[in-house]
Design a protein around this motif. Structure first.
Motif, PDB file in Angstrom:
ATOM      1  N   ILE A  11       0.861  -1.189   0.000  1.00 49.87           N
ATOM      2  CA  ILE A  11       0.000   0.000   0.000  1.00 49.87           C
ATOM      3  C   ILE A  11       0.890   1.229   0.000  1.00 49.87           C
ATOM      4  O   ILE A  11       1.719   1.417   0.896  1.00 49.87           O
ATOM      5  N   ARG A  12       0.708   2.060  -1.005  1.00 49.57           N
ATOM      6  CA  ARG A  12       1.481   3.295  -1.139  1.00 49.57           C
ATOM      7  C   ARG A  12       0.648   4.485  -0.681  1.00 49.57           C
ATOM      8  O   ARG A  12      -0.556   4.560  -0.945  1.00 49.57           O
ATOM      9  N   GLY A  13       1.295   5.429   0.007  1.00 51.03           N
ATOM     10  CA  GLY A  13       0.602   6.610   0.463  1.00 51.03           C
ATOM     11  C   GLY A  13       0.166   7.499  -0.694  1.00 51.03           C
ATOM     12  O   GLY A  13       0.822   7.547  -1.740  1.00 51.03           O
ATOM     13  N   ASN A  14      -0.990   8.172  -0.516  1.00 52.42           N
ATOM     14  CA  ASN A  14      -1.531   9.083  -1.532  1.00 52.42           C
ATOM     15  C   ASN A  14      -1.716   8.362  -2.868  1.00 52.42           C
ATOM     16  O   ASN A  14      -1.402   8.894  -3.939  1.00 52.42           O
ATOM     17  N   TRP A  15      -2.237   7.126  -2.780  1.00 54.93           N
ATOM     18  CA  TRP A  15      -2.350   6.283  -3.971  1.00 54.93           C
ATOM     19  C   TRP A  15      -3.600   5.403  -3.829  1.00 54.93           C
ATOM     20  O   TRP A  15      -3.940   4.963  -2.735  1.00 54.93           O
ATOM     21  N   ASP A  16      -4.253   5.134  -4.975  1.00 58.15           N
ATOM     22  CA  ASP A  16      -5.363   4.178  -4.995  1.00 58.15           C
ATOM     23  C   ASP A  16      -4.783   2.793  -5.249  1.00 58.15           C
ATOM     24  O   ASP A  16      -4.320   2.488  -6.354  1.00 58.15           O
ATOM     25  N   ASN A  17      -4.779   1.965  -4.220  1.00 54.58           N
ATOM     26  CA  ASN A  17      -4.168   0.631  -4.296  1.00 54.58           C
ATOM     27  C   ASN A  17      -5.264  -0.404  -4.518  1.00 54.58           C
ATOM     28  O   ASN A  17      -6.140  -0.590  -3.664  1.00 54.58           O
TER      29      ASN A  17
END
Length: 456
Positions: free
Chosen positions: A444-450
């Motif tokens: 899971i990446r921050g500021n990202w739609d995972n």
């Protein structure tokens, strides 16, 4: 114990200049011969085509049926000698499974899975049983366990008696019994200790739901191991006193605290509370002496401060919003201990919540998900379940989630209580709830739609 001896020729060096030997030892003769029948030897001698040694005999060599007195095993030059110390039973097939114990002296090439067999009767038993042991709580493996067969089908046998047959697990958690007689056995997985008995519920344990008839064709059996946690040992309370200079005595009487905030007063909004941890027991809290405000010191309603059972930690509850600043104003007398000691002065705790971009959104879509089994999604970091969420459909999502790498597991929650429950063998014979490790890493990446598609 198995006694291993080595006599002479302990380190034979190969001649230089040739290719490296990669071929394991080969059995060229045995007395009695391998698979001999109608024989009752008190000693077995194995002859190989090169100098051999035995390593890790206690971890590798398995005698079946399990003897009352373990044999002595010696190696010398090209021979391995097994001196049997039990009176052999009639019409019984005996096997000596060396596992990975035999290897050549020069290069250490292992003779894998070598099994020597003989029978005191007229035939060699040829029935087999295979399977796998899985840790029910995690879906992972513990290959240190052993699998055993008992002739006595009473539940008490696994606690009171020595098993009849034993098999070790390989690196994939699989087991294999060979040269078994036809018959009905109780099948268990237990901790590999001296007693080889299930006499402590904190030990790992697994059991087959039904007796096994080895005379029939059996599909591989999966055993799900579980245990109960050890009771916590009461800890002696640590002193709150801190060493200091004599003139600091008055200051030491004051209540002191730390908070759960990260460096810089940062709070993760996915945690419902900000915790205040005091250096000793608090007997009085004046709710009117604590005020939560925004960054402009405008008082906020709807917050509570609740003590834990020990009254050393107080939980500040509020619907924290992302990207906001708060102030918790504490009067000097807001908290006091049994001696009436309070905070040293009026104090302010500055709280800054993480921003939306500090989190990632996550959406998982499952294929072949069996909702009838009450699946619960588990996200795991460092072997700790950080999220447990019942699945009611094929799609699952969270708008805010901490960035990082997670393992994905599925708990099949039989009793729908939202958590894993161990089994119970004696009297109830209830199997543990099963967790499947999907062996999938979710990043899971921050500021990202995972988003991730998962096929079960």
């Amino acid at each position: 114990m198995v006694i291993i001896g080595s006599i002479g020729c302990a380190n034979i060096l190969p001649p230089g200049g040739g290719p490296r030997d990669t071929i394991p030892p080969v059995l060229v003769n045995a007395v009695p011969r391998d698979s001999a029948t109608n024989t009752t030897p008190n000693r077995v001698t194995l002859y190989f085509n090169e100098f051999v040694e035995i390593q890790n005999a206690m971890e590798n060599v398995v005698i079946s049926p399990l003897p009352n007195n373990l044999p002595n095993i010696d190696f010398r030059l090209r021979t391995v000698t097994i001196r049997l110390r039990d009176t052999l039973e009639s019409n019984t097939t005996y096997s000596i499974n060396f596992g990975d114990a035999i290897r050549d002296v020069n290069e250490g090439n292992v003779m894998k899975n070598f099994v020597y067999v003989f029978s005191t009767g007229s035939t060699i038993d040829s029935n087999s049983l295979s399977g796998k042991v899985v840790l029910a709580e995690t879906g992972k493996l513990d290959t240190t366990m052993i699998v055993v067969l008992h002739r006595n089908l009473d539940d008490s046998a696994v606690a009171k008696e020595k098993p009849r047959y034993m098999a070790r697990l390989n690196g994939q958690g699989n087991f294999l019994f060979q040269n078994l007689p036809a018959g009905t056995f109780a099948l268990y997985a237990i901790t590999n200790d001296y007693g080889r008995r299930y006499d402590d519920t904190t030990k790992l344990f697994a059991f087959a739901g039904e007796p096994i008839n080895t005379g029939e064709t059996n599909n591989p059996v999966i055993l799900y191991a579980y245990n109960y946690p050890k009771a916590a040992t009461p800890q002696r309370a640590a002193s709150n006193a801190r060493p200091g200079p004599p003139n600091a005595a008055a200051q030491d009487k004051n209540l002191r605290y730390t908070t759960s905030l990260e460096a810089g007063g940062i709070h993760d909004v996915l945690k419902p509370t900000v915790d205040i941890n005091f250096n000793r027991h608090v007997v009085r809290f004046d709710t009117a002496s604590a005020i939560l405000t925004d960054k402009d010191f405008t008082a906020l309603n709807g917050f509570t401060i609740v003590a834990d059972t020990n009254r050393t930690t107080f939980h500040v509850n509020y619907p924290w919003a992302t990207g906001q600043e708060y102030r918790l104003l504490l009067s000097q007398g807001a908290f006091s201990d049994s001696s009436g000691n309070t905070l040293a002065k009026n104090d302010t705790i500055k709280i800054s919540t993480k921003k939306n971009e500090d989190y990632g959104s996550v959406k998982l879509r499952f294929t072949n998900l069996n909702l009838d089994r009450n699946p619960v999604l588990q996200l795991v970091q460092s072997d700790k379940v950080v999220l447990s969420s019942p699945l009611t459909g094929r799609d699952w999502s969270r708008k805010l989630f901490p960035p990082g790498d997670y393992e994905i597991r599925i708990l099949y929650d039989t009793n729908k209580n939202g958590q894993w429950d161990p089994g119970s063998f004696f009297w109830t014979r209830r199997q543990p709830e099963i967790v499947t490790d999907l062996k999938i890493k979710l990043t899971i990446r921050g500021n990202w739609d995972n988003e991730k598609e998962i096929t079960l």
